[in-house]
Design a protein around this motif. Sequence first.
Motif, mmCIF file in Angstrom:
data_model
loop_
_atom_site.group_PDB
_atom_site.id
_atom_site.type_symbol
_atom_site.label_atom_id
_atom_site.label_comp_id
_atom_site.label_asym_id
_atom_site.label_seq_id
_atom_site.Cartn_x
_atom_site.Cartn_y
_atom_site.Cartn_z
ATOM 1 N N ALA A 353 0.826 -1.224 0.000
ATOM 2 C CA ALA A 353 0.000 0.000 0.000
ATOM 3 C C ALA A 353 0.855 1.268 0.000
ATOM 4 C CB ALA A 353 -0.932 -0.024 1.206
ATOM 5 N N HIS A 354 2.006 1.208 0.672
ATOM 6 C CA HIS A 354 2.850 2.414 0.698
ATOM 7 C C HIS A 354 3.444 2.694 -0.686
ATOM 8 C CE1 HIS A 354 3.229 1.849 5.261
ATOM 9 N NE2 HIS A 354 2.404 2.840 5.004
ATOM 10 N N ASP A 355 3.877 1.602 -1.378
ATOM 11 C CA ASP A 355 4.405 1.791 -2.739
ATOM 12 C C ASP A 355 3.303 2.336 -3.642
ATOM 13 O OD1 ASP A 355 6.860 0.803 -1.989
ATOM 14 O OD2 ASP A 355 6.334 -1.272 -2.448
ATOM 15 N N LEU A 356 2.114 1.766 -3.474
ATOM 16 C CA LEU A 356 0.996 2.209 -4.311
ATOM 17 C C LEU A 356 0.719 3.699 -4.086
ATOM 18 C CD1 LEU A 356 -1.364 1.564 -6.229
ATOM 19 C CD2 LEU A 356 -2.743 1.036 -4.213
ATOM 20 N N SER A 357 0.681 4.093 -2.818
ATOM 21 C CA SER A 357 0.316 5.493 -2.565
ATOM 22 C C SER A 357 1.422 6.432 -3.069
ATOM 23 C CB SER A 357 -0.013 5.726 -1.101
ATOM 24 O OG SER A 357 1.129 5.882 -0.356
ATOM 25 N N GLU A 358 2.667 5.944 -3.081
ATOM 26 C CA GLU A 358 3.732 6.780 -3.642
ATOM 27 C C GLU A 358 3.568 6.954 -5.149
ATOM 28 O OE1 GLU A 358 7.830 5.968 -2.644
ATOM 29 O OE2 GLU A 358 7.263 5.895 -0.521
ATOM 30 N N VAL A 359 3.209 5.852 -5.811
ATOM 31 C CA VAL A 359 2.971 5.959 -7.265
ATOM 32 C C VAL A 359 1.784 6.897 -7.515
ATOM 33 C CG1 VAL A 359 2.310 4.709 -9.355
ATOM 34 C CG2 VAL A 359 3.934 3.675 -7.755
ATOM 35 N N LEU A 360 0.730 6.733 -6.721
ATOM 36 C CA LEU A 360 -0.450 7.596 -6.903
ATOM 37 C C LEU A 360 -0.073 9.066 -6.678
ATOM 38 C CD1 LEU A 360 -3.294 5.501 -5.195
ATOM 39 C CD2 LEU A 360 -2.696 5.614 -7.612
ATOM 40 N N ASN A 361 0.815 9.280 -5.728
ATOM 41 C CA ASN A 361 1.256 10.648 -5.460
ATOM 42 C C ASN A 361 1.943 11.256 -6.687
ATOM 43 O OD1 ASN A 361 1.650 12.914 -3.698
ATOM 44 N ND2 ASN A 361 3.812 12.326 -3.597
ATOM 45 N N ASP A 362 2.636 10.405 -7.450
ATOM 46 C CA ASP A 362 3.259 10.905 -8.686
ATOM 47 C C ASP A 362 2.212 11.420 -9.674
ATOM 48 O OD1 ASP A 362 5.719 10.254 -7.701
ATOM 49 O OD2 ASP A 362 5.849 8.321 -8.736
ATOM 50 N N TYR A 363 0.997 10.915 -9.539
ATOM 51 C CA TYR A 363 -0.113 11.390 -10.390
ATOM 52 C C TYR A 363 -0.935 12.468 -9.670
ATOM 53 C CZ TYR A 363 0.635 7.198 -13.282
ATOM 54 O OH TYR A 363 1.161 6.219 -14.091
ATOM 55 N N SER A 364 -0.407 12.964 -8.558
ATOM 56 C CA SER A 364 -1.104 13.969 -7.725
ATOM 57 C C SER A 364 -2.405 13.438 -7.127
ATOM 58 C CB SER A 364 -1.404 15.253 -8.522
ATOM 59 O OG SER A 364 -0.217 15.873 -8.885
ATOM 60 N N ARG A 368 -4.776 7.368 1.373
ATOM 61 C CA ARG A 368 -4.131 6.983 2.629
ATOM 62 C C ARG A 368 -3.600 5.574 2.497
ATOM 63 N NH1 ARG A 368 -3.350 10.056 7.308
ATOM 64 N NH2 ARG A 368 -3.740 8.816 9.164
ATOM 65 N N ALA A 369 -2.420 5.324 3.050
ATOM 66 C CA ALA A 369 -1.895 3.958 3.059
ATOM 67 C C ALA A 369 -1.439 3.625 4.465
ATOM 68 C CB ALA A 369 -0.712 3.837 2.109
ATOM 69 N N GLY A 370 -1.749 2.416 4.912
ATOM 70 C CA GLY A 370 -1.322 2.008 6.249
ATOM 71 C C GLY A 370 -2.407 1.193 6.912
ATOM 72 N N HIS A 371 -2.441 1.265 8.256
ATOM 73 C CA HIS A 371 -3.482 0.480 8.947
ATOM 74 C C HIS A 371 -4.655 1.358 9.374
ATOM 75 C CE1 HIS A 371 -1.684 2.134 12.518
ATOM 76 N NE2 HIS A 371 -0.556 1.466 12.336
ATOM 77 N N HIS A 372 -4.601 2.638 9.053
ATOM 78 C CA HIS A 372 -5.694 3.570 9.324
ATOM 79 C C HIS A 372 -6.126 3.541 10.785
ATOM 80 C CE1 HIS A 372 -5.495 3.143 5.056
ATOM 81 N NE2 HIS A 372 -6.119 1.976 5.068
ATOM 82 N N GLY A 382 -5.553 -10.292 7.923
ATOM 83 C CA GLY A 382 -4.305 -10.847 7.393
ATOM 84 C C GLY A 382 -3.553 -9.907 6.465
ATOM 85 N N VAL A 383 -3.717 -8.628 6.663
ATOM 86 C CA VAL A 383 -2.942 -7.659 5.855
ATOM 87 C C VAL A 383 -2.263 -6.667 6.808
ATOM 88 C CG1 VAL A 383 -4.192 -7.676 3.647
ATOM 89 C CG2 VAL A 383 -5.089 -6.322 5.532
ATOM 90 N N THR A 384 -1.078 -6.212 6.422
ATOM 91 C CA THR A 384 -0.404 -5.249 7.303
ATOM 92 C C THR A 384 -0.859 -3.825 6.982
ATOM 93 O OG1 THR A 384 1.425 -5.269 5.752
ATOM 94 C CG2 THR A 384 1.704 -6.578 7.751
ATOM 95 N N ALA A 385 -1.222 -3.630 5.735
ATOM 96 C CA ALA A 385 -1.603 -2.272 5.328
ATOM 97 C C ALA A 385 -2.573 -2.360 4.154
ATOM 98 C CB ALA A 385 -0.365 -1.483 4.918
ATOM 99 N N THR A 386 -3.424 -1.343 4.051
ATOM 100 C CA THR A 386 -4.283 -1.225 2.865
ATOM 101 C C THR A 386 -4.167 0.213 2.352
ATOM 102 O OG1 THR A 386 -6.168 -0.701 4.311
ATOM 103 C CG2 THR A 386 -5.996 -2.977 3.537
ATOM 104 N N ILE A 407 -3.870 3.222 -10.538
ATOM 105 C CA ILE A 407 -3.662 1.917 -9.876
ATOM 106 C C ILE A 407 -3.237 0.891 -10.935
ATOM 107 C CG2 ILE A 407 -4.805 -0.012 -8.684
ATOM 108 C CD1 ILE A 407 -6.650 2.044 -7.322
ATOM 109 N N ASP A 408 -3.875 0.942 -12.073
ATOM 110 C CA ASP A 408 -3.546 0.000 -13.154
ATOM 111 C C ASP A 408 -2.079 0.165 -13.562
ATOM 112 O OD1 ASP A 408 -4.047 -2.028 -14.876
ATOM 113 O OD2 ASP A 408 -4.962 -0.772 -16.430
ATOM 114 N N ASP A 409 -1.643 1.411 -13.680
ATOM 115 C CA ASP A 409 -0.225 1.666 -14.012
ATOM 116 C C ASP A 409 0.688 1.083 -12.934
ATOM 117 O OD1 ASP A 409 -1.030 2.924 -16.256
ATOM 118 O OD2 ASP A 409 -0.545 4.963 -15.602
ATOM 119 N N ALA A 410 0.303 1.285 -11.671
ATOM 120 C CA ALA A 410 1.129 0.792 -10.560
ATOM 121 C C ALA A 410 1.213 -0.732 -10.599
ATOM 122 C CB ALA A 410 0.548 1.265 -9.232
#
Length: 415
Positions: A353-364, A368-372, A382-386, A407-410
């Motif tokens: 989720a952290h990698d995903l949110s970083e990629v999304l950030n590149d698209y502005s 949120r990524a993490g355990h909220h 069974g997941v550490t982050a979403t 997301i598809d690009d990521a």
Amino acid sequence: MATTESETLDVAAIREDFPILEREFGGEQLVYLDNAATSQTPEPVVETIADYYRETNANIHRGLHQLSQEASVAYEQAHDRLAEFVGASGGRKELVFTRNTTEGENLVAYSWGLSELGPGDTVVTTEMEHHASLVTWQQIAKRTGADVEFIRVDETGHLDMEHAKELITDDTQMVSAVHISNTLGTINPVAELCELADDHDALSFIDGAQSAPTMPVDVEEMGADFYAFSGHKMAGPTGIGCLYGREELLAEMDPFNYGGEMIRRVTYEDATWNEVPWKFEAGTPAIAQGIALAAAADYLDDIGMERVERHERELAEYALERLAEFDDIDVFGPGAGEPRGGLVAFDVDGVHAHDLSEVLNDYSIAVRAGHHCTQPLHDKFGVTATARASFYIYNTESEIDALVAAIDDARQLFA
Ligand SMILES: Cc1ncc(COP(=O)(O)O)c(C=O)c1O
């Protein structure tokens, strides 16, 4: 702000009140989908804060001068306005300003819990609680010898109400539940939980952090004894939140913090307390923020909370539909067609989720990524982050399209 008479929101007009949405990063316009964390603040609310500092700024309840009197009246009236916003007929006697939902939870846990809980008592809460509630009751229980019990959440993200009926017994002193889960989007049957609590002479505390901003709330109809929410998630400022409490409960409870403003009479030996809500608002409060929160309530009511709720639901529904196009994306919480708050947490297979949110950030695109702040719930699933996309009055389906394309690009980047 102009709204149409139609059932739907005039999103284009609403967006004009939020200049921050025009911001661009690297040439891409901001897509703000982190509203469950903090929503953006509309111009009328920003103006209320600025006007307060330009024209009225003074400490309240302490000066006989004109500015202090004006500030005091506006701050007091703001309490009545927020009480009205959540259907509390007792006005300011039932509405305490806090810093946020977390402080509302702590206020009740310390002021009520420390004196009322003891060995053999239970606090019944849910497996989907935010840490604001979960950690607070857990720690107060440790100090008082009470037990905390958790109503099960099933695989579909709903509370097991049969389990709730088993757990809520005559030993239960408090039933504390989140109204809308900030991770699953589930809208819990809080009126039923409050009734179950009442049947066993227990009190109820509803965490309204995600519901007050997004749906019409009537605490009396709900039957809640306490209901807490945050200004910064409902188009208001940071640093201000509200705790609703039934008048007779707040009147009986001990103060939470001690100091100025919350006292009536002080000697070297002892002190007596001011009336509610001031008894719970020690020291100089967040005056500008409180007044601006009333402006946020006006802003939302002008739009109409039923419309806000419908818009949230439609966007969540659309996001679920679009995310269902990918068989490597798991979405948590109630499925399409079910009642749901305007947020969607998901896991993309093979992409943290952290990698995903970083990629999304590149698209502005802000998500949120993490355990909220629902770490035990993430452990359970069974997941550490979403990753979580959460929507508000100014979001559009085309922003969800942008999210899904990114997301598809990521996915392809990490494949
Ligand atoms: C369900 C829920 N409860 C409590 C909180 C805590 O809110 P605050 O940080 O404003 O105290 C949040 C914030 O994310 C939330 O979503």
